[in-house]
Scaffold this motif. Structure first.
Motif, short mmCIF file in Angstrom:
data_model
loop_
_atom_site.label_atom_id
_atom_site.label_comp_id
_atom_site.label_asym_id
_atom_site.label_seq_id
_atom_site.Cartn_x
_atom_site.Cartn_y
_atom_site.Cartn_z
N ALA A 1 37.61 15.72 -4.32
CA ALA A 1 37.21 14.43 -3.63
C ALA A 1 35.80 14.24 -3.58
O ALA A 1 35.32 13.05 -3.02
N LEU A 2 34.95 14.97 -4.01
CA LEU A 2 33.51 14.96 -3.90
C LEU A 2 32.82 14.45 -5.51
O LEU A 2 31.75 13.91 -5.56
N LYS A 3 33.86 14.24 -6.11
CA LYS A 3 33.49 13.71 -7.67
C LYS A 3 32.77 12.29 -7.47
O LYS A 3 33.41 11.41 -6.63
N LYS A 4 31.83 11.90 -8.00
CA LYS A 4 30.94 10.66 -8.07
C LYS A 4 31.16 9.96 -9.10
O LYS A 4 30.39 8.93 -9.58
N ASP A 5 32.01 10.74 -10.19
CA ASP A 5 32.36 9.55 -11.41
C ASP A 5 32.90 8.35 -11.15
O ASP A 5 33.95 8.44 -10.55
N GLU A 6 32.66 7.34 -11.59
CA GLU A 6 33.00 6.04 -11.00
C GLU A 6 33.92 5.52 -12.00
O GLU A 6 34.51 4.09 -12.02
N THR A 7 34.54 6.24 -13.28
CA THR A 7 35.31 5.83 -14.05
C THR A 7 36.69 5.53 -13.52
O THR A 7 36.92 6.16 -12.50
N GLU B 1 34.79 24.47 9.50
CA GLU B 1 33.87 24.77 8.12
C GLU B 1 34.39 24.62 6.97
O GLU B 1 33.79 24.47 5.94
N LEU B 2 35.75 24.49 6.91
CA LEU B 2 36.66 24.17 5.68
C LEU B 2 36.67 22.55 5.37
O LEU B 2 37.05 22.47 4.20
N TYR B 3 36.12 21.68 6.14
CA TYR B 3 36.38 20.51 5.85
C TYR B 3 35.08 19.44 6.14
O TYR B 3 34.94 18.24 5.67
N LEU B 4 34.66 19.85 7.33
CA LEU B 4 33.70 18.77 8.16
C LEU B 4 32.57 18.26 7.23
O LEU B 4 32.43 17.18 6.99
N ASN B 5 31.72 19.07 6.72
CA ASN B 5 30.63 18.97 5.73
C ASN B 5 30.96 17.99 4.64
O ASN B 5 30.50 16.79 4.19
N GLU B 6 32.11 18.33 4.20
CA GLU B 6 32.55 17.60 2.83
C GLU B 6 33.21 16.43 3.09
O GLU B 6 32.88 15.27 2.46
N ILE B 7 33.81 16.27 4.12
CA ILE B 7 34.41 14.99 4.26
C ILE B 7 33.45 13.80 4.85
O ILE B 7 33.57 12.90 4.45
N THR B 8 32.50 14.46 5.74
CA THR B 8 31.56 13.65 5.96
C THR B 8 30.53 13.10 4.85
O THR B 8 29.90 11.93 4.70
N GLU B 9 30.35 14.00 4.00
CA GLU B 9 29.64 13.80 2.85
C GLU B 9 30.40 12.60 2.04
O GLU B 9 29.73 11.70 1.27
N ILE B 10 31.79 12.70 1.65
CA ILE B 10 32.55 11.68 1.13
C ILE B 10 32.14 10.36 1.60
O ILE B 10 32.13 9.33 0.84
N ILE B 11 32.40 10.39 2.83
CA ILE B 11 32.24 9.07 3.58
C ILE B 11 31.07 8.52 3.67
O ILE B 11 30.73 7.18 3.32
N ARG B 12 29.94 9.12 3.79
CA ARG B 12 28.62 8.75 3.75
C ARG B 12 28.27 8.39 2.30
O ARG B 12 27.50 7.24 2.40
N TYR B 13 28.68 8.92 1.41
CA TYR B 13 28.28 8.60 0.09
C TYR B 13 28.94 7.28 -0.23
O TYR B 13 28.20 6.60 -0.97
N HIS B 14 29.86 7.23 0.10
CA HIS B 14 30.87 5.81 -0.17
C HIS B 14 30.21 4.64 0.58
O HIS B 14 29.95 3.49 -0.19
N GLN B 15 29.71 5.04 1.59
CA GLN B 15 28.96 3.85 2.56
C GLN B 15 27.60 3.40 1.99
O GLN B 15 27.33 2.10 1.97
N GLU B 16 26.84 4.17 1.06
CA GLU B 16 25.87 4.14 0.35
C GLU B 16 26.11 3.51 -1.04
O GLU B 16 25.52 2.51 -1.48
N HIS B 17 27.02 4.16 -1.71
CA HIS B 17 27.30 3.66 -3.08
C HIS B 17 28.59 3.00 -3.34
O HIS B 17 28.70 2.48 -4.52
N HIS B 18 29.58 2.94 -2.50
CA HIS B 18 30.81 2.34 -2.75
C HIS B 18 31.74 2.85 -4.12
O HIS B 18 31.88 1.86 -4.83
N ASN B 19 31.80 3.99 -4.11
CA ASN B 19 32.28 4.90 -4.95
C ASN B 19 33.65 4.99 -5.20
O ASN B 19 34.44 5.27 -6.15
N LEU B 20 34.45 4.74 -3.82
CA LEU B 20 35.73 5.11 -3.77
C LEU B 20 36.65 3.70 -3.98
O LEU B 20 35.97 2.51 -3.49
N THR B 21 37.76 3.97 -4.05
CA THR B 21 38.60 2.91 -3.85
C THR B 21 39.22 2.62 -2.49
O THR B 21 38.64 3.46 -1.38
#
Length: 411
Positions: free
Chosen positions: A131-137, A162-182
């Motif tokens: 889910a952290l992949k940033k490839d936009e194909t 510790e198993l999810y919080l850093n990753e899920i917040t990174e996913i959300i923040r990255y999308h807020q900046e780059h709009h890479n998710l559907t």
């Protein structure tokens, strides 16, 4: 035969053809080479895209899942190809809000649960990497979308932060900046986080003030609303649900969870109330499922004493619900939502220990709401609801008072 009956007959013929073709392809799988299996599974996935709930239930039985498990054991179907089919089944099932539980009781389910437990023990450090992949194909986006959708359906199982919080917040923040998710992937990330909130209230601050849930949910609802043809009549829509409509419904479910369990409030959440109202207005003629979701969400918002009453006044919800109660077509469930909404607002304005601590402001709000209710004829409507009270009691809502004066906002 009337046109509507003819349409139903035609739909039935198409449904039968789909299920028969799917069954034929499935039976052929164990006699094919792996590359031929892939082609047949792609055809099967295309049929799944067109299926409705009844077709799903008729095809994806416990016996079918047991058969897949048997084929895997006998090495006539590879895990890779089985996963290609199963991922698509799960994806469409969630997207179409189809509920059936035959998989849970199958031997395939038992095998997969064991595999997941073993894999988790071996690779805890690799949680959520897909889910952290940033490839936009398009292919990568679909893979991420499926991964986040699967995560969002884990439910409220206990998982260490510790198993999810850093990753899920990174996913959300990255999308807020780059709009890479559907849109579905982004909503699924939030849904996963809200399920964790049920067990871990410390996430409130992260959700509201760090990740800006109110702002993001409002923006998503507004963007999704622009993508929907709200004027299209229900009978003219495809049998399968429009993806944007499905994501709106999922957002409303998450917002329900917020109003049901969160105590933080900020201006962004006031803006979210306005976005819900806009969806309400857009869906009221042709999208009953979405309209019902908005009724529920606004009722839950009124239940939450941390939601400022002034937000309901500013966004015109007092008038809106008054208008709805005047409609003879309003069903019992939504009439109940309206009734609860006004009852909660009324009770809160009678209490001096509500969050509206400024007594002058509280009285001004009471006066403003009372005038709106009087202007819309709401007092007369509520006074005529004695018959409705019997429905309320039969359905277990015995905490609603039979004294109509309780629904007014008088001093």
């Amino acid at each position: 035969m009337s046109l509507s009956n003819a349409d139903k007959c035609e739909k039935g013929v198409h449904a039968k053809a789909r299920t028969e073709q799917f069954s034929k392809l499935f039976c052929e799988l164990e006699h094919c080479r792996e590359d031929e299996q892939i082609q047949k599974i792609k055809e099967m996935n295309g049929l799944i895209d067109e299926m409705n709930g009844k077709e799903f239930e008729s095809i994806f039985t416990k016996d079918l899942y047991n058969k897949i498990q048997q084929m895997i054991e006998e090495k006539t179907l590879s895990w890779r190809n089985a996963t290609l089919l199963l991922k698509h089944v799960g994806y469409c099932k969630e997207l179409k809000h189809i509920s059936f539980y035959s998989f849970n009781y199958s031997s395939l389910s038992e095998r997969m649960r064991g595999m997941i437990i073993d894999e988790n023990e071996k690779k805890k450090e690799k949680k959520m990497k897909i889910a952290l992949k940033k490839d936009e194909t398009e292919e990568a986006q679909k893979e991420v979308e499926m991964a986040l959708l699967a995560l969002s359906n884990i439910g409220n199982w206990e998982i260490e932060q510790e198993l999810y919080l850093n990753e899920i917040t990174e996913i959300i923040r990255y999308h807020q900046e780059h709009h890479n998710l559907t849109r579905l992937a982004y909503q699924s990330a939030w849904q996963f986080l809200f399920y964790r909130l049920i067990r871990d209230k410390s996430l409130e601050e992260v959700i509201v003030n760090e990740l800006h849930f109110g702002r993001e949910a409002a923006r998503e609802l507004e963007d999704l609303s622009k993508s929907v043809d709200w004027k299209r009549k229900e009978e003219r829509r495809k049998e399968t649900k429009v993806k944007e409509v499905s994501v709106i419904k999922r957002w409303l479910d998450v917002i329900d969870n917020y109003f049901s369990s969160c105590e933080l409030w900020n201006k962004e959440l006031a803006g979210l109330i306005g976005s819900i109202v806009q969806v309400f207005l857009a869906s009221r003629d042709n999208y009953k499922e979405i309209l019902n979701g908005c009724f529920n969400t606004l009722r839950y918002a009124a239940d939450n004493r941390n939601v400022k009453i002034d937000a309901f006044v500013k966004e015109g919800i007092i008038v809106l619900f008054s208008e709805e109660m005047n409609q003879s077509t309003l069903d019992d469930e939504n009439m109940l939502n309206c009734l609860y909404f006004f009852l909660n607002i009324s009770e809160r304005l009678k209490e001096k220990k509500d969050e509206e601590t400024d007594e002058t402001k509280r009285k001004e709000l009471k006066k403003k709401i009372f005038e709106k209710m009087e202007e819309e004829g709401l007092e007369d409507i509520i006074a005529s609801l004695y018959g409705f009270i019997s429905f309320v009691n039969k359905n277990g809502y015995r905490d609603i008072s039979k004294n109509t004066s309780d629904y007014f906002v008088n001093d």
